[in-house]
Design a protein around this motif. Structure first.
Motif, PDB file in Angstrom:
ATOM      1  N   LYS A 174       0.834  -1.212   0.000  1.00  0.00           N
ATOM      2  CA  LYS A 174       0.000   0.000   0.000  1.00  0.00           C
ATOM      3  C   LYS A 174       0.868   1.261   0.000  1.00  0.00           C
ATOM      4  CE  LYS A 174      -3.708   1.920   2.820  1.00  0.00           C
ATOM      5  NZ  LYS A 174      -4.471   1.728   4.058  1.00  0.00           N
ATOM      6  N   GLU A 209       5.116  -1.364  -9.683  1.00  0.00           N
ATOM      7  CA  GLU A 209       5.135  -2.813  -9.953  1.00  0.00           C
ATOM      8  C   GLU A 209       5.722  -3.517  -8.728  1.00  0.00           C
ATOM      9  OE1 GLU A 209       5.794  -2.921 -14.767  1.00  0.00           O
ATOM     10  OE2 GLU A 209       7.553  -2.720 -13.489  1.00  0.00           O
ATOM     11  N   PHE A 224      -3.461 -11.695  -3.258  1.00  0.00           N
ATOM     12  CA  PHE A 224      -3.598 -10.697  -4.336  1.00  0.00           C
ATOM     13  C   PHE A 224      -4.957  -9.995  -4.285  1.00  0.00           C
ATOM     14  CE2 PHE A 224      -0.070 -11.175  -7.587  1.00  0.00           C
ATOM     15  CZ  PHE A 224       0.809 -11.713  -6.670  1.00  0.00           C
ATOM     16  N   HIS A 225      -5.958 -10.700  -3.801  1.00  0.00           N
ATOM     17  CA  HIS A 225      -7.289 -10.097  -3.714  1.00  0.00           C
ATOM     18  C   HIS A 225      -7.225  -8.853  -2.830  1.00  0.00           C
ATOM     19  CE1 HIS A 225     -11.583  -9.862  -3.951  1.00  0.00           C
ATOM     20  NE2 HIS A 225     -11.743 -10.022  -2.641  1.00  0.00           N
ATOM     21  N   LEU A 281      -4.438  -7.261  -1.906  1.00  0.00           N
ATOM     22  CA  LEU A 281      -3.456  -6.306  -2.449  1.00  0.00           C
ATOM     23  C   LEU A 281      -4.107  -5.415  -3.503  1.00  0.00           C
ATOM     24  CD1 LEU A 281      -0.299  -8.616  -2.848  1.00  0.00           C
ATOM     25  CD2 LEU A 281      -0.628  -6.777  -1.187  1.00  0.00           C
ATOM     26  N   GLN A 282      -4.928  -6.027  -4.351  1.00  0.00           N
ATOM     27  CA  GLN A 282      -5.564  -5.224  -5.393  1.00  0.00           C
ATOM     28  C   GLN A 282      -6.607  -4.272  -4.818  1.00  0.00           C
ATOM     29  OE1 GLN A 282      -6.163  -8.555  -7.887  1.00  0.00           O
ATOM     30  NE2 GLN A 282      -4.238  -8.155  -8.960  1.00  0.00           N
ATOM     31  N   GLN A 283      -7.178  -4.659  -3.653  1.00  0.00           N
ATOM     32  CA  GLN A 283      -8.142  -3.751  -3.008  1.00  0.00           C
ATOM     33  C   GLN A 283      -7.424  -2.539  -2.415  1.00  0.00           C
ATOM     34  OE1 GLN A 283      -9.951  -6.445  -0.177  1.00  0.00           O
ATOM     35  NE2 GLN A 283     -11.742  -6.774  -1.469  1.00  0.00           N
ATOM     36  N   PRO A 298      -5.199  -0.519  -5.976  1.00  0.00           N
ATOM     37  CA  PRO A 298      -5.720  -0.939  -7.280  1.00  0.00           C
ATOM     38  C   PRO A 298      -4.907  -0.421  -8.468  1.00  0.00           C
ATOM     39  CG  PRO A 298      -7.187   0.662  -6.220  1.00  0.00           C
ATOM     40  CD  PRO A 298      -6.146   0.293  -5.214  1.00  0.00           C
ATOM     41  N   GLU A 299      -4.145   0.644  -8.251  1.00  0.00           N
ATOM     42  CA  GLU A 299      -3.390   1.239  -9.358  1.00  0.00           C
ATOM     43  C   GLU A 299      -2.067   0.510  -9.606  1.00  0.00           C
ATOM     44  OE1 GLU A 299      -3.589   2.238  -6.336  1.00  0.00           O
ATOM     45  OE2 GLU A 299      -1.604   2.885  -5.665  1.00  0.00           O
ATOM     46  N   LYS A 300      -1.709  -0.405  -8.712  1.00  0.00           N
ATOM     47  CA  LYS A 300      -0.410  -1.069  -8.849  1.00  0.00           C
ATOM     48  C   LYS A 300      -0.525  -2.430  -9.542  1.00  0.00           C
ATOM     49  CE  LYS A 300       1.509   1.421  -5.033  1.00  0.00           C
ATOM     50  NZ  LYS A 300       1.623   1.553  -3.595  1.00  0.00           N
ATOM     51  N   LYS A 301       0.591  -2.825 -10.116  1.00  0.00           N
ATOM     52  CA  LYS A 301       0.613  -4.133 -10.779  1.00  0.00           C
ATOM     53  C   LYS A 301       1.329  -5.122  -9.864  1.00  0.00           C
ATOM     54  CE  LYS A 301       2.284  -6.482 -14.915  1.00  0.00           C
ATOM     55  NZ  LYS A 301       2.772  -6.333 -16.287  1.00  0.00           N
ATOM     56  N   PHE A 302       0.652  -6.215  -9.515  1.00  0.00           N
ATOM     57  CA  PHE A 302       1.247  -7.228  -8.641  1.00  0.00           C
ATOM     58  C   PHE A 302       1.595  -8.466  -9.466  1.00  0.00           C
ATOM     59  CE2 PHE A 302      -1.331  -4.590  -5.832  1.00  0.00           C
ATOM     60  CZ  PHE A 302      -0.360  -4.245  -4.895  1.00  0.00           C
TER      61      PHE A 302
END
Ligand code: SF4
Length: 363
Positions: free
Chosen positions: A263, A269, A279-280, A282-284, A287-291
């Motif tokens: 965060k 990246e 990842f669920h 992390l994306q929450q 959201p603008e980042k690429k995992f």
């Protein structure tokens, strides 16, 4: 001193590796449900939980649909100890633990008055399997001069044999504290986490020889290749990963620490060496980042998990529905054993409060 256990016990542990494989054979992934079916299950489960005053607590490594359902229905998503503490503090009569066996046991130890259920009682953990109480207890007896510190990923019986239970985020502080008191440590069961703590603190630690089958699969050579593809990416790794992977990481931490680091990272990246279920979340939070998942395949690969815990994956909407409908799959821990296991658990919780540390654990 960083000592791996004696060859005699190591031979015995090879048998445990065979045992892990047997459990793996039984870990069948549930079928993928279409959206409409998922929706129906979610509605029915929520109604049943309301009727029975039940609350769902789910681990970050479980399927995203279960994590969402836990949050939408007033339950909780987190790491193992946060799950147990939420369960202890909430006013539900029934706790439903979507995770693996030791998490259900921890919830029951902290909430003996509540009914604790699990979607499946077959979901276990390679660390728990590879640290059976009889062998572990004999090992402790052989080294009775050492303070026994065990990771949360152990059975209630192993916890009851320990002086301390720790999670990955508090382990360093506890071991440092023991070192300052001149104590030598017997650590179990994760050898990679134990080795990481030993290297970081310089403590005298004797390590049990077990590993998480998910994190052990991460490969340093593959990670080096991946870094060439993403030269600006940050690398976040869980300390159950092999030391060669940890040496390449920008941040080493528990699931909650990885989420926080992602965060707040300035990088767009991020390569992540832990179970893909995270990842669920992390994306929450970003959201603008690429995992990107750290590599488990390639040279030397023997992928048994491919960054997805097979036991966490056994938790499904269908099994959750059956368990809440039938009030089945109850987790039982002998009350005398639970009281004994509570002592080292409480010692950790008190240590955290006294040192103003946040106790956050992991699978
Ligand atoms: S991810 Fe590893 S440590 Fe967590 S439950 Fe699965 S096998 Fe155990």
């Amino acid at each position: 001193m960083n000592q791996i256990i004696s060859s005699e016990t190591s031979t015995a542990l090879s048998a445990d590796t065979v045992l892990v494989r047997k459990y793996l054979d039984r870990a069948v992934r549930p079928a993928v449900l279409d959206e409409e079916t998922q929706k129906t299950y979610k509605t029915n489960i929520t109604q049943l939980m309301q009727q029975k005053n039940a609350r769902l607590v789910a681990h970050y490594y479980t399927d995203a649909v279960l994590q969402d359902l836990a949050e939408e229905s007033g339950g909780f998503v987190g790491d193992s100890l946060e799950m147990a503490r939420f369960g202890r503090d909430c006013d539900a009569d029934i706790l439903i633990v979507a995770g693996v066996k030791f998490m259900g046991e921890s919830a029951k130890i902290l909430s003996p008055e509540k009914t604790v259920l699990m979607p499946t009682l077959e979901a276990t953990c390679s660390l728990d399997i590879a640290c059976p109480i009889d062998k572990f207890s004999a090992f402790c007896d052989q080294h009775s001069e050492r303070t026994v510190v065990v990771y949360a990923n152990t059975s209630a019986a192993v916890k009851a044999r320990a002086d301390w239970v720790v999670t990955s985020s508090i382990a360093l502080d506890v071991v440092e504290h023991l070192m300052e008191q001149g104590k030598k440590v017997l650590w179990a069961p994760d050898k990679h986490l134990g080795s990481y703590i030993q290297k970081t603190t310089g403590a005298d630690m004797l390590l049990w020889d077990a590993a998480c089958i998910v994190h052990e699969e991460f490969k340093a050579r593959g990670l080096a290749d991946m870094r060439k593809l993403y030269p600006d990416a940050a690398i976040l790794a869980h300390p159950e990963s092999p030391s060669a992977v940890l040496e390449m990481a920008d941040v080493v931490g528990s699931t909650t620490q990885i989420i926080n680091a992602a965060k707040h990272s300035e990088k767009s990246e991020i390569i992540v060496a832990t179970d893909q279920g995270i990842f669920h979340r992390l994306q929450q939070v970003a959201p603008e980042k690429k995992f990107i998942i750290a590599p488990t395949a390639g040279v030397e690969a023997s992928c048994r998990s491919c960054a997805q815990c097979p036991w966490m994956g056994m938790n499904s909407l269908e099994s959750l529905y059956s368990c809440v409908q039938e009030t089945s799959n109850e987790v039982c821990v002998d009350s005398a054993l639970a009281a004994q296991a509570m002592i080292p658990l409480q010692r950790m919780l008190d240590f955290a409060v006294n040192n103003q540390l946040k106790v956050r654990g992991k699978a």
